[in-house]
Enzyme design. Structure first.
Site, PDB file in Angstrom:
ATOM      1  N   TYR A 142       0.841  -1.196   0.000  1.00  0.00           N
ATOM      2  CA  TYR A 142       0.000   0.000   0.000  1.00  0.00           C
ATOM      3  C   TYR A 142       0.877   1.248   0.000  1.00  0.00           C
ATOM      4  O   TYR A 142       0.675   2.158  -0.818  1.00  0.00           O
ATOM      5  CB  TYR A 142      -0.916  -0.009   1.222  1.00  0.00           C
ATOM      6  CG  TYR A 142      -1.803   1.205   1.326  1.00  0.00           C
ATOM      7  CD1 TYR A 142      -2.903   1.364   0.486  1.00  0.00           C
ATOM      8  CD2 TYR A 142      -1.572   2.190   2.285  1.00  0.00           C
ATOM      9  CE1 TYR A 142      -3.728   2.462   0.583  1.00  0.00           C
ATOM     10  CE2 TYR A 142      -2.396   3.297   2.388  1.00  0.00           C
ATOM     11  CZ  TYR A 142      -3.471   3.440   1.547  1.00  0.00           C
ATOM     12  OH  TYR A 142      -4.289   4.542   1.634  1.00  0.00           O
TER      13      TYR A 142
ATOM     14  N   LYS B 269       1.096   4.018  -3.002  1.00  0.00           N
ATOM     15  CA  LYS B 269       0.671   5.392  -2.729  1.00  0.00           C
ATOM     16  C   LYS B 269       1.823   6.381  -2.888  1.00  0.00           C
ATOM     17  O   LYS B 269       1.607   7.560  -3.214  1.00  0.00           O
ATOM     18  CB  LYS B 269       0.040   5.491  -1.340  1.00  0.00           C
ATOM     19  CG  LYS B 269      -1.310   4.788  -1.234  1.00  0.00           C
ATOM     20  CD  LYS B 269      -2.314   5.326  -2.246  1.00  0.00           C
ATOM     21  CE  LYS B 269      -3.696   4.720  -2.082  1.00  0.00           C
ATOM     22  NZ  LYS B 269      -4.674   5.264  -3.050  1.00  0.00           N
TER      23      LYS B 269
ATOM     24  N   ARG C  14      -9.803  -3.167   8.342  1.00  0.00           N
ATOM     25  CA  ARG C  14      -8.407  -3.061   8.775  1.00  0.00           C
ATOM     26  C   ARG C  14      -8.298  -3.088  10.290  1.00  0.00           C
ATOM     27  O   ARG C  14      -7.340  -3.633  10.839  1.00  0.00           O
ATOM     28  CB  ARG C  14      -7.786  -1.792   8.192  1.00  0.00           C
ATOM     29  CG  ARG C  14      -7.887  -1.739   6.680  1.00  0.00           C
ATOM     30  CD  ARG C  14      -6.940  -0.748   6.068  1.00  0.00           C
ATOM     31  NE  ARG C  14      -7.241   0.634   6.368  1.00  0.00           N
ATOM     32  CZ  ARG C  14      -8.138   1.364   5.723  1.00  0.00           C
ATOM     33  NH1 ARG C  14      -8.879   0.826   4.767  1.00  0.00           N
ATOM     34  NH2 ARG C  14      -8.315   2.627   6.028  1.00  0.00           N
TER      35      ARG C  14
END
Length: 247
Positions: A146, A150, A187
């Protein structure tokens, strides 16, 4: 007259969370909002609010190209679609890597490349890309792929801004911290080993303000970047994380 009156906005992943809040906020400011998502049920609630809605899987090149041709010229493009994978590099197998890269990076490339020519022909517009503070700004534990994708979004944003700065295109990234949204619940459960409250407590430990952000707070920044209020702003990674990265 709202700040976005007379403008057309295209939003991916508009069905819930930040995408939904941003689509509604831009509509309130007078924009004609084209809201897309892969979830027909959540899109229906946006249609009830008067937004134009379309099913779209941003991982399918032909679908993206067809959508760009159908929608036509937009003034605002908000690339919000993304996925948060949990784990270190050792947890990230080839399949997870490929999925995260495709959804977080390639889909953004795909949508932008499809809509940008018409924006250029129309004299410009604002492109807003969803990144994260967990990127090249800071590292977050168990956010390997991730964070990598990003960080790439920030690089893509700066490149687009530099390439088209003289042609009326502004391109900025938004880098949120922990935002209390439906996708965060998964999450939090993962962090707590299935225990939601335990996972939420762990997330709260990293919040200097003692609270998480809200989708509406991010939507306010989206509206600003979409509007002429930010006419001098391009190529920037806008951190909005309640002090997580710098306090």
């Amino acid at each position: 007259m709202g700040r976005l009156s007379g403008k057309k906005a295209f939003v991916t992943a508009a069905g819930q969370g930040i995408g939904r809040a941003s689509a509604l906020a831009m509509a309130r400011e007078g924009a004609h909002v084209v809201a897309t998502d892969i979830n027909a049920e959540t899109l229906a609630t946006l249609a009830d609010e008067g937004l134009e809605t379309h099913l779209l899987d941003v991982r399918k090149p032909d679908a993206v190209a067809a959508m760009a041709a159908q929608v036509g010229t937009v003034d605002i493009l908000f690339n919000c679609a993304g996925y948060v994978a949990h784990g270190t590099i050792l947890d990230c197998d080839e399949e997870q890597w490929a999925f995260s890269v495709d959804l977080n990076m390639t889909a953004m490339y795909r949508v932008t490349r499809a809509f940008l020519p018409a924006m250029l022909a129309n004299g410009g517009g604002s492109i807003i890309n969803m990144s994260s503070v967990a990127s090249s700004i800071i590292a977050a534990p168990n956010r390997y792929v991730y964070g990598a994708t990003k960080a790439a979004v920030i690089g893509m944003t700066k490149a687009i801004a530099a390439d088209f700065i003289t042609q009326g295109i502004r391109c900025n990234a938004i880098c949120p911290g922990t935002i209390d949204s439906p996708s965060l619940e998964q999450r939090m459960r993962a962090l707590g080993g299935g225990d939601y409250e335990k996972g939420r407590a762990e997330f709260m430990k990293r919040q200097p303000m003692g609270r998480m952000g809200t989708p509406d707070e991010i939507a306010n920044l989206v509206v600003y970047l979409a509007s002429d209020d930010s006419s001098l702003t391009t190529g920037a990674a806008h951190v909005i994380d309640g002090g997580w990265s710098n306090v």
